[in-house]
Design a protein around this motif. Structure first.
Motif, mmCIF file in Angstrom:
data_model
loop_
_atom_site.group_PDB
_atom_site.id
_atom_site.type_symbol
_atom_site.label_atom_id
_atom_site.label_comp_id
_atom_site.label_asym_id
_atom_site.label_seq_id
_atom_site.Cartn_x
_atom_site.Cartn_y
_atom_site.Cartn_z
ATOM 1 N N ALA A 171 -8.273 -41.779 17.539
ATOM 2 C CA ALA A 171 -8.592 -40.370 17.298
ATOM 3 C C ALA A 171 -7.465 -39.683 16.541
ATOM 4 C CB ALA A 171 -8.857 -39.670 18.629
ATOM 5 N N ALA A 172 -6.211 -40.001 16.890
ATOM 6 C CA ALA A 172 -5.071 -39.373 16.219
ATOM 7 C C ALA A 172 -5.026 -39.765 14.744
ATOM 8 C CB ALA A 172 -3.771 -39.771 16.919
ATOM 9 N N ILE A 173 -5.287 -41.025 14.446
ATOM 10 C CA ILE A 173 -5.290 -41.460 13.048
ATOM 11 C C ILE A 173 -6.412 -40.791 12.267
ATOM 12 C CG2 ILE A 173 -5.853 -43.432 11.574
ATOM 13 C CD1 ILE A 173 -2.988 -43.510 12.336
ATOM 14 N N GLU A 174 -7.600 -40.768 12.826
ATOM 15 C CA GLU A 174 -8.736 -40.185 12.103
ATOM 16 C C GLU A 174 -8.540 -38.699 11.829
ATOM 17 O OE1 GLU A 174 -12.772 -41.246 13.037
ATOM 18 O OE2 GLU A 174 -12.075 -42.884 14.320
ATOM 19 N N ASN A 175 -7.834 -37.999 12.727
ATOM 20 C CA ASN A 175 -7.609 -36.563 12.557
ATOM 21 C C ASN A 175 -6.317 -36.235 11.827
ATOM 22 O OD1 ASN A 175 -9.983 -35.655 13.930
ATOM 23 N ND2 ASN A 175 -9.016 -36.206 15.880
ATOM 24 N N ALA A 176 -5.539 -37.258 11.473
ATOM 25 C CA ALA A 176 -4.258 -37.029 10.819
ATOM 26 C C ALA A 176 -4.451 -36.586 9.376
ATOM 27 C CB ALA A 176 -3.421 -38.305 10.865
ATOM 28 N N HIS A 177 -3.404 -35.979 8.821
ATOM 29 C CA HIS A 177 -3.396 -35.627 7.408
ATOM 30 C C HIS A 177 -3.603 -36.896 6.577
ATOM 31 C CE1 HIS A 177 -1.746 -34.332 3.496
ATOM 32 N NE2 HIS A 177 -2.105 -33.118 3.877
ATOM 33 N N PRO A 178 -4.315 -36.833 5.443
ATOM 34 C CA PRO A 178 -4.579 -38.040 4.644
ATOM 35 C C PRO A 178 -3.322 -38.781 4.191
ATOM 36 C CG PRO A 178 -6.005 -36.252 3.931
ATOM 37 C CD PRO A 178 -5.034 -35.651 4.908
ATOM 38 N N SER A 179 -2.197 -38.094 4.141
ATOM 39 C CA SER A 179 -0.949 -38.755 3.725
ATOM 40 C C SER A 179 -0.397 -39.683 4.787
ATOM 41 C CB SER A 179 0.113 -37.707 3.377
ATOM 42 O OG SER A 179 0.463 -36.963 4.531
ATOM 43 N N VAL A 180 -1.017 -39.688 5.973
ATOM 44 C CA VAL A 180 -0.528 -40.485 7.101
ATOM 45 C C VAL A 180 -1.363 -41.758 7.237
ATOM 46 C CG1 VAL A 180 -0.168 -40.549 9.599
ATOM 47 C CG2 VAL A 180 0.256 -38.420 8.328
ATOM 48 N N THR A 181 -0.689 -42.893 7.266
ATOM 49 C CA THR A 181 -1.339 -44.182 7.494
ATOM 50 C C THR A 181 -0.542 -44.929 8.565
ATOM 51 O OG1 THR A 181 -2.182 -44.338 5.238
ATOM 52 C CG2 THR A 181 -1.991 -46.389 6.456
ATOM 53 N N GLY A 182 -1.238 -45.555 9.509
ATOM 54 C CA GLY A 182 -0.532 -46.214 10.600
ATOM 55 C C GLY A 182 -1.053 -47.606 10.891
ATOM 56 N N THR A 183 -0.174 -48.446 11.412
ATOM 57 C CA THR A 183 -0.517 -49.811 11.822
ATOM 58 C C THR A 183 0.047 -50.070 13.209
ATOM 59 O OG1 THR A 183 -0.554 -50.690 9.564
ATOM 60 C CG2 THR A 183 -0.142 -52.260 11.341
ATOM 61 N N LEU A 184 -0.768 -50.642 14.079
ATOM 62 C CA LEU A 184 -0.315 -51.100 15.388
ATOM 63 C C LEU A 184 -0.104 -52.606 15.352
ATOM 64 C CD1 LEU A 184 -2.646 -49.215 17.909
ATOM 65 C CD2 LEU A 184 -0.359 -48.557 17.143
ATOM 66 N N MET A 185 0.979 -53.064 15.986
ATOM 67 C CA MET A 185 1.254 -54.486 16.153
ATOM 68 C C MET A 185 1.423 -54.738 17.641
ATOM 69 S SD MET A 185 1.277 -55.535 12.976
ATOM 70 C CE MET A 185 2.037 -57.146 13.028
ATOM 71 N N ILE A 186 0.590 -55.629 18.197
ATOM 72 C CA ILE A 186 0.588 -55.875 19.637
ATOM 73 C C ILE A 186 0.595 -57.380 19.879
ATOM 74 C CG2 ILE A 186 -0.515 -55.315 21.831
ATOM 75 C CD1 ILE A 186 -2.195 -53.215 20.343
ATOM 76 N N SER A 187 1.467 -57.819 20.774
ATOM 77 C CA SER A 187 1.486 -59.223 21.177
ATOM 78 C C SER A 187 1.262 -59.315 22.672
ATOM 79 C CB SER A 187 2.826 -59.877 20.823
ATOM 80 O OG SER A 187 2.882 -61.181 21.360
ATOM 81 N N PRO A 188 0.281 -60.102 23.121
ATOM 82 C CA PRO A 188 0.015 -60.205 24.556
ATOM 83 C C PRO A 188 1.025 -61.085 25.280
ATOM 84 C CG PRO A 188 -1.440 -61.652 23.365
ATOM 85 C CD PRO A 188 -0.659 -60.903 22.326
ATOM 86 N N ALA A 189 2.015 -61.613 24.553
ATOM 87 C CA ALA A 189 2.993 -62.493 25.182
ATOM 88 C C ALA A 189 3.920 -61.726 26.128
ATOM 89 C CB ALA A 189 3.822 -63.210 24.123
ATOM 90 N N ASP A 190 4.018 -60.418 25.941
ATOM 91 C CA ASP A 190 4.904 -59.620 26.773
ATOM 92 C C ASP A 190 4.310 -59.440 28.171
ATOM 93 O OD1 ASP A 190 5.243 -57.714 23.840
ATOM 94 O OD2 ASP A 190 6.740 -59.093 24.623
ATOM 95 N N ARG A 191 5.190 -59.455 29.192
ATOM 96 C CA ARG A 191 4.734 -59.262 30.571
ATOM 97 C C ARG A 191 4.058 -57.906 30.713
ATOM 98 N NH1 ARG A 191 7.121 -57.125 35.043
ATOM 99 N NH2 ARG A 191 9.053 -56.800 33.889
ATOM 100 N N ARG A 192 4.636 -56.908 30.107
ATOM 101 C CA ARG A 192 4.017 -55.595 30.033
ATOM 102 C C ARG A 192 3.765 -55.322 28.561
ATOM 103 N NH1 ARG A 192 6.776 -49.720 31.331
ATOM 104 N NH2 ARG A 192 4.872 -48.464 31.191
ATOM 105 N N THR A 193 2.541 -54.994 28.213
ATOM 106 C CA THR A 193 2.155 -54.919 26.810
ATOM 107 C C THR A 193 2.937 -53.839 26.068
ATOM 108 O OG1 THR A 193 -0.068 -55.678 27.340
ATOM 109 C CG2 THR A 193 0.251 -54.606 25.208
ATOM 110 N N ALA A 194 3.691 -54.273 25.080
ATOM 111 C CA ALA A 194 4.383 -53.343 24.195
ATOM 112 C C ALA A 194 3.566 -53.176 22.925
ATOM 113 C CB ALA A 194 5.772 -53.868 23.859
ATOM 114 N N VAL A 195 3.493 -51.960 22.442
ATOM 115 C CA VAL A 195 2.748 -51.654 21.229
ATOM 116 C C VAL A 195 3.715 -51.066 20.213
ATOM 117 C CG1 VAL A 195 0.859 -50.348 20.211
ATOM 118 C CG2 VAL A 195 0.655 -51.207 22.552
#
Length: 380
Positions: A171-195
């Motif tokens: 929702a935050a990305i879709e409502n962001a200003h068009p100049s904003v682009t984001g990427t999430l990187m997630i690895s399930p190898a962590d005991r507690r999921t870090a994003v």
């Protein structure tokens, strides 16, 4: 004597799928065709073997940029015939949306020019399914102005509920200003999921950058955060030792496009992250200006997709089962990150009317199916 051999087309050498290379067949290497030539103040001619970091550095000297993926080692040829989802896709659209003409060696050995005015059907096909129609040897693109620096944020979240976080991020990305682009990187190898979130803001004004990043600060507990001004070219330089991709088909990859990170898809992604396999999940921005172009304008037809979901690694039976359970909540697929092949994969790559049109064009431009190394389209 005619022999039916595999045929690959090799440009920059980065391709994850490995389909540019083969054993016992023929590889047409166009990496030496690495021309980077400014034609005027805003238009550039590129060879398929040029790599995007060199293109970005040349354009930077003219105060220009061309959105083109997020890895500078990728070659122009593969990306410019598939789509091109880059750091400023929400502001400037896909790389193929800036393509004004392409020169192609067709299956019969003829060099033809395709543009809106010359061979327009071929031009339509080359923008999204180009690997099926010939060897692209030259591209002309329009470019966009860019400042000396842009904003770049690196945020590390530890969400309490990964599915809820993904919905809020979407929702935050879709409502962001068009100049904003984001990427999430997630690895399930962590005991507690870090994003890990990487966010680019096309502005050189610190106050504007901070303002446009505000919606992302409270999405989940933050372990760390940094915001800096940096040249756009720096966004395309991989960290030392991380770019080991040489077009050999490793790691295994999947991709899917989605209109929204809605509750069903978010839950399916959370289930995928609980898989027994080591892999990296990447969720990239699409949308924005991509949707300003008609879905029928190019062979790439998924104009209403706001997100590209990519996995690298996995491959276990449990992982594949969870990935297939996720697919009904997605819409389409982006060619460049998918290593599976077959009719069912091709059916996800293009909307049905696009695929029907591509089959007819394939029958005209490549009736024997010479170009079939990369998501082959059956002309029949």
């Amino acid at each position: 004597m005619h022999q039916d051999l595999p045929l690959g087309i090799f440009s920059g050498g980065h391709g994850i799928s490995g389909r540019s290379l083969n054993n016992g067949g023929i590889v047409i290497a166009v990496d030496a065709l690495d021309t980077i030539e400014m034609l005027d103040d805003s238009r550039i001619r590129l060879g398929p073997g040029a790599v995007w970091i060199d293109v970005a550095r040349t354009l930077a000297g003219h105060g220009r940029a061309l959105t083109s993926g997020d890895a500078g080692t990728v070659g122009v040829g593969g990306l410019a015939t598939a789509g091109g989802i880059g750091w400023f896709v929400r502001e400037h659209g896909l790389t193929i949306d800036h393509l004004r003409s392409v020169e192609v060696v067709t299956a019969d050995g003829e060099l033809v020019r395709a543009s809106a005015d010359e061979n327009p059907d071929l031009f339509w096909a080359m923008r999204g399914a180009g690997a099926n129609f010939g060897v692209a040897v030259s591209f002309e693109f329009d470019t966009d102005p860019i400042g000396a620096e842009v904003g770049f944020a690196l945020l590390v979240y530890y969400p309490d509920d990964i599915a809820s976080f993904l919905q809020d991020w979407g929702a935050a990305i879709e409502n962001a200003h068009p100049s904003v682009t984001g990427t999430l990187m997630i690895s399930p190898a962590d005991r507690r999921t870090a994003v890990q979130a990487l966010i680019a803001v096309d502005s050189d004004d610190p106050d504007t950058i901070i303002e446009r990043l505000q919606p992302f600060g409270g999405l989940a507990p933050l372990a760390s955060q940094s915001v800096r001004l940096t040249p756009y070219t720096a966004l395309l330089v991989p960290p030392p030792g991380t770019d080991t991709q040489h077009g050999l088909g490793e790691p295994h990859g999947h991709s899917a496009l989605a209109r929204h990170l809605d509750p069903e898809l978010a839950r399916a992604l959370a289930e995928l992250l609980a898989s027994d396999a080591p892999f990296i999940l990447s969720i990239r921005s699409a949308g924005g200006a991509t949707a300003d172009v008609s879905p029928d304008a190019t062979a790439y037809g998924w104009r209403d997709a706001n997100f590209l979901v990519v996995t690298l690694g996995g491959g276990t039976a449990d992982f594949e089962k969870r990935w297939k359970q996720l697919l009904p909540h997605t819409k389409g697929m982006y060619l460049s990150f998918e290593t599976d092949t077959g009719p069912e994969v091709l059916a996800r790559a293009f909307p049905a009317p696009h695929l029907e049109r591509l089959r007819k064009l394939k029958a005209r431009w490549d009736p024997t199916g010479l170009f079939r190394d990369n998501f082959p389209i059956d002309p029949s």
